[in-house]
Scaffold this active site. Structure first.
Site, mmCIF file in Angstrom:
data_model
loop_
_atom_site.group_PDB
_atom_site.id
_atom_site.type_symbol
_atom_site.label_atom_id
_atom_site.label_comp_id
_atom_site.label_asym_id
_atom_site.label_seq_id
_atom_site.Cartn_x
_atom_site.Cartn_y
_atom_site.Cartn_z
ATOM 1 N N ASP A 1 0.863 -1.180 0.000
ATOM 2 C CA ASP A 1 0.000 0.000 0.000
ATOM 3 C C ASP A 1 0.896 1.225 0.000
ATOM 4 O OD1 ASP A 1 -1.983 2.053 0.688
ATOM 5 O OD2 ASP A 1 -3.257 0.365 1.252
ATOM 6 N N THR B 1 -10.981 -8.194 -5.910
ATOM 7 C CA THR B 1 -12.046 -8.031 -4.917
ATOM 8 C C THR B 1 -13.244 -7.253 -5.452
ATOM 9 O OG1 THR B 1 -11.084 -6.015 -3.992
ATOM 10 C CG2 THR B 1 -10.361 -8.118 -3.047
ATOM 11 N N CYS C 1 -19.993 -6.779 -3.968
ATOM 12 C CA CYS C 1 -20.728 -7.168 -2.759
ATOM 13 C C CYS C 1 -22.199 -7.418 -3.085
ATOM 14 C CB CYS C 1 -20.588 -6.088 -1.687
ATOM 15 S SG CYS C 1 -21.075 -4.427 -2.195
ATOM 16 N N THR C 2 -22.776 -6.606 -3.964
ATOM 17 C CA THR C 2 -24.187 -6.762 -4.311
ATOM 18 C C THR C 2 -24.432 -8.064 -5.065
ATOM 19 O OG1 THR C 2 -24.412 -4.354 -4.426
ATOM 20 C CG2 THR C 2 -26.168 -5.657 -5.413
ATOM 21 N N THR D 1 -20.514 4.781 0.203
ATOM 22 C CA THR D 1 -19.181 4.253 -0.098
ATOM 23 C C THR D 1 -18.158 5.387 -0.092
ATOM 24 O OG1 THR D 1 -19.394 4.530 -2.495
ATOM 25 C CG2 THR D 1 -20.181 2.456 -1.549
ATOM 26 N N THR E 1 -25.975 0.224 -11.242
ATOM 27 C CA THR E 1 -25.213 -0.926 -10.753
ATOM 28 C C THR E 1 -25.270 -2.030 -11.795
ATOM 29 O OG1 THR E 1 -25.028 -2.649 -9.058
ATOM 30 C CG2 THR E 1 -27.226 -1.805 -9.469
ATOM 31 N N GLY E 2 -24.153 -2.701 -11.961
ATOM 32 C CA GLY E 2 -24.118 -3.830 -12.890
ATOM 33 C C GLY E 2 -24.283 -5.160 -12.192
#
Length: 294
Positions: free
Chosen positions: A19, A105, A135-136, A165, A194-195
């Site tokens: 990071d 992710t 996540c959805t 978010t 959203t896809g």
């Protein structure tokens, strides 16, 4: 979140983190979390490395994944969580650096295969770079699979009421590509695209072209809800639907799909380990072919 989850698993060891933040700040962010609370363990920094619960973790700050020398610390799997290297070509730099596998992710930006637990893990054939979707999609896909396997889905619409978010604005600010997305997150319910629903068609090909959806961003810090409204091929009462979901949650999808009949609200799911929890009391049926599931 990935790090905290890994600490609860005896079969996963975090050996390195890359990071651009310095190690002291990384330690601070791990210790304190406004949503999930303080870290349950010891965290310190020594010689530029993190020491968590007595275990040394290598810390680097490389911009190019190809320079990360993952093989020096025996990395098996890289969790690619920057949101930048989302194609096979760019993520493959981790393989070049010595990692054996890479998990994105979020959704990929190319045709990198996508796998969702409870939906299509059985199709995994050893690919070295995969996407774990969004996540959805992880919330929607297990439920959609249960419903389609038991009753058949003709078509459906999904709405996700989505927590704030990090990309949103604290107050109104410039957002040239998404004007509504530039409005203050704590002041508004913000319609968004959203896809996730279409992505279900990638992990469950039998549903390809049958689902689409949209999102509302709302001023809550964590936990989102999926509202899935579908037309069924095989007529079913709401009680039959509940029974099918409960059977899956207690059987082949245990640990992935949860089931509750309690009077729950969103904060009750803070830290939930299941990727999807069916709220039996929240859904409704217009008739035996048209239902809304939450």
């Amino acid at each position: 979140i990935v790090f905290r989850a890994a600490q609860k698993r005896s079969d996963i060891e975090i050996v390195a983190i890359n990071d651009l933040l310095d190690a002291d700040y990384m330690a601070y962010m791990l210790k304190y979390d406004s949503t999930h609370g303080r870290f349950d363990g010891t965290v310190e920094v020594k010689d530029g490395h993190l020491i968590v619960n007595g275990k040394k973790i290598r810390v680097t700050a490389e911009r190019d994944p190809a320079n990360l020398k993952w093989d020096e610390v025996g990395v098996d799997v890289v969790a690619e969580a920057t949101g930048i290297f989302l194609t096979d070509e760019t993520a493959r730099k981790h393989i070049t650096a010595g990692a054996k596998k890479v998990v994105l992710t979020g959704p990929s930006k190319d045709n990198t295969p996508m796998f969702v637990k409870g939906a299509n893990f059985d199709k995994y054939a050893g690919q070295d770079i995969v996407s774990n979707a969004s996540c959805t999609t992880n919330c929607l896909a297990p439920l959609a699979k249960v419903i389609n396997d038991n009753f058949g889905i003709i078509e459906g619409l999904m709405t996700t009421v989505h927590a704030t978010t990090a990309t949103q604005k604290t107050v109104d600010g410039p957002s040239h590509k998404d004007w509504r997305g530039g409005r203050g997150a704590s002041q508004n319910i913000i319609p968004s695209s959203t896809g996730a629903a279409k992505a279900v068609g990638k992990v469950l090909p039998e549903l390809n072209g049958k689902l689409t959806g949209m999102a509302f961003r709302v001023p809550t810090p964590n936990v989102s809800v999926v509202d899935l409204t579908v037309r069924l091929e095989k007529p079913a009462t709401y009680e039959q639907i509940k029974a099918a979901v409960k059977a899956a949650a207690e059987g082949e999808m245990k640990g992935v799909l949860g089931y509750t009949e309690d009077d729950v609200v969103s904060t009750d799911f803070n830290g939930e380990v299941c990727t999807s929890v069916f709220d039996a009391k929240a859904g409704i049926a217009l008739n035996d072919n048209f239902v809304k599931l939450v």
